[in-house]
Design an enzyme around this catalytic site. Sequence first.
Site, PDB file in Angstrom:
ATOM      1  N   CYS A 120      10.908  44.147 -62.862  1.00 53.53           N
ATOM      2  CA  CYS A 120      10.410  43.152 -61.903  1.00 53.53           C
ATOM      3  C   CYS A 120      10.530  43.796 -60.528  1.00 53.53           C
ATOM      4  CB  CYS A 120      11.223  41.867 -61.992  1.00 53.53           C
ATOM      5  SG  CYS A 120      11.517  41.281 -63.691  1.00 53.53           S
ATOM      6  N   ALA A 121       9.660  44.737 -60.235  1.00 48.35           N
ATOM      7  CA  ALA A 121       9.944  45.761 -59.228  1.00 48.35           C
ATOM      8  C   ALA A 121       9.659  45.393 -57.772  1.00 48.35           C
ATOM      9  CB  ALA A 121       9.173  47.039 -59.573  1.00 48.35           C
ATOM     10  N   ALA A 122       8.558  44.682 -57.508  1.00 47.52           N
ATOM     11  CA  ALA A 122       8.176  44.434 -56.108  1.00 47.52           C
ATOM     12  C   ALA A 122       9.254  43.636 -55.401  1.00 47.52           C
ATOM     13  CB  ALA A 122       6.836  43.702 -56.059  1.00 47.52           C
ATOM     14  N   ASP A 181      15.640  42.592 -62.585  1.00 48.15           N
ATOM     15  CA  ASP A 181      15.971  41.671 -61.493  1.00 48.15           C
ATOM     16  C   ASP A 181      14.930  40.551 -61.504  1.00 48.15           C
ATOM     17  OD1 ASP A 181      17.536  40.928 -59.205  1.00 48.15           O
ATOM     18  OD2 ASP A 181      15.858  41.555 -57.945  1.00 48.15           O
ATOM     19  N   CYS A 238      20.128  37.137 -57.596  1.00 50.97           N
ATOM     20  CA  CYS A 238      20.666  36.752 -56.294  1.00 50.97           C
ATOM     21  C   CYS A 238      21.006  35.263 -56.356  1.00 50.97           C
ATOM     22  CB  CYS A 238      19.686  37.061 -55.161  1.00 50.97           C
ATOM     23  SG  CYS A 238      18.014  36.474 -55.431  1.00 50.97           S
TER      24      CYS A 238
END
Length: 462
Positions: free
Chosen positions: A232-234, A303, A369
């Site tokens: 989930c890179a961006a 993430d 987060c």
Amino acid sequence: MNFYQHAGRILDKLARHEGTIKGLIIGDPKVWDKKKMYALVCETLKYKQVLNELIDKSKICEVEKKLKRSLALVLIHDLMFTKRGITVRNDVPLKQCVTRHESRLKAELIKIKVKRGVTNNEDLVSQKVKDAVLIPRYARINEHKITIGKAIKSFKSEGYTLVDCPEDFRELGLKDFCVDRHLPDMLVFHQKTDFHAHPFYLNGNMILQDKASCFPAHVCQPTKGAHAIDACAAPGNKTSHLSALMKNTGKIWAFDLDSRRLDLLKKLTYKAGCKNINPVHGSFLETDPNDEQFAEVEYLLLDPSCSGSGIISRLDHLVDDDDEKEKNGKDADGKTQKERLQNLADFQISIIEHALKFPKAKRVVYSTCSIHPEENEHVVKTILKRHPDFKLATRESVLPTWNRRGIPEEINGNKDLAECVVRTVPAEDLTNGFFVACFIRKSPNEQGAKRPLEEDNLFDNQ
């Protein structure tokens, strides 16, 4: 007036979740004064609740039909909360739309202050925003372009003073900085330090990234020449961090469903000098773990979307109006917090389970987060129960010097498991609220033995 109209359009995009504050401003070539725009948007969001109340009480947008609410927010902010006022000529019609209501706006602002029992404008800001000010300025040095030693030398030549890392970052002076005690590639500065116009930021020598969000790449520990996936890179900060730790060798597949966010990743990783990243527009969940191209993938960084409940050092959390949640605890879609967290946890579990299917998966790092156990310890507990061939990496390889670990009570009192994961508490750790866990594959001998997790009642009452 074009500047204010542009700021209003950015607020509209934020409301539609079309990007982050930083991404929409820094990534927009039409924003010529990025520092000024960033300040206006952030300050407007800080006072957004009060500004909306002023707009509603004064009915200014009902009277002034040409005045969009987003534009009214930024104009009223500058009129009521700055000494400079609205910085355009007095004969500009849209400015007049606001200034002719100035007396009414001032009267309503006084009423709001009386109602809340405050005298200063600053006291109208929520405690969550005030807490964000305490977060120091973290700067990850991009070792693709510069060493930590050269970066330190450069900052010292600018008049900054290198000091020993204090126990409390709030002790840092305005021109002090230090090397973080936990992350060797991170420098820490006073919270009021602004680097958005600094050459190191503009040329990619440093990445302005929160300390906790740098944990996952360090926990992942990818080796030179390895194959890795960022699921989930961006927008790409964690991806570029992986790339730096791998010394631009090997290969990283960076997945994201949102084409605009993926474009931002491409820009940011190019700016950072990354040469081993393959951006993929698509869902990680739709990839085939047995595809030959992924045969050597050993490291996976996950993430996924989460509640964001730990984020306090940026203002994107203020985009959603508080009044979207009804008094019964339901959001605009009619879901309770428990239902929202369960939906998120189900998605997070699906991402981890897919990652574990990659045949050579060696270290699978999961992070959020979020401060909610439902997205953290409970997710870990579910994965360990369903996948007996995996276990948690021990504390020795998961930021061993970081003292705050998981909550044993949320893993059925298992203190050993809690020691394996990492947590952060914003008010005490001066970084965003974060959670990190690392799953590793068991050896054949371990897979044949009875798991400690199979003890009676460990997973009761999930």
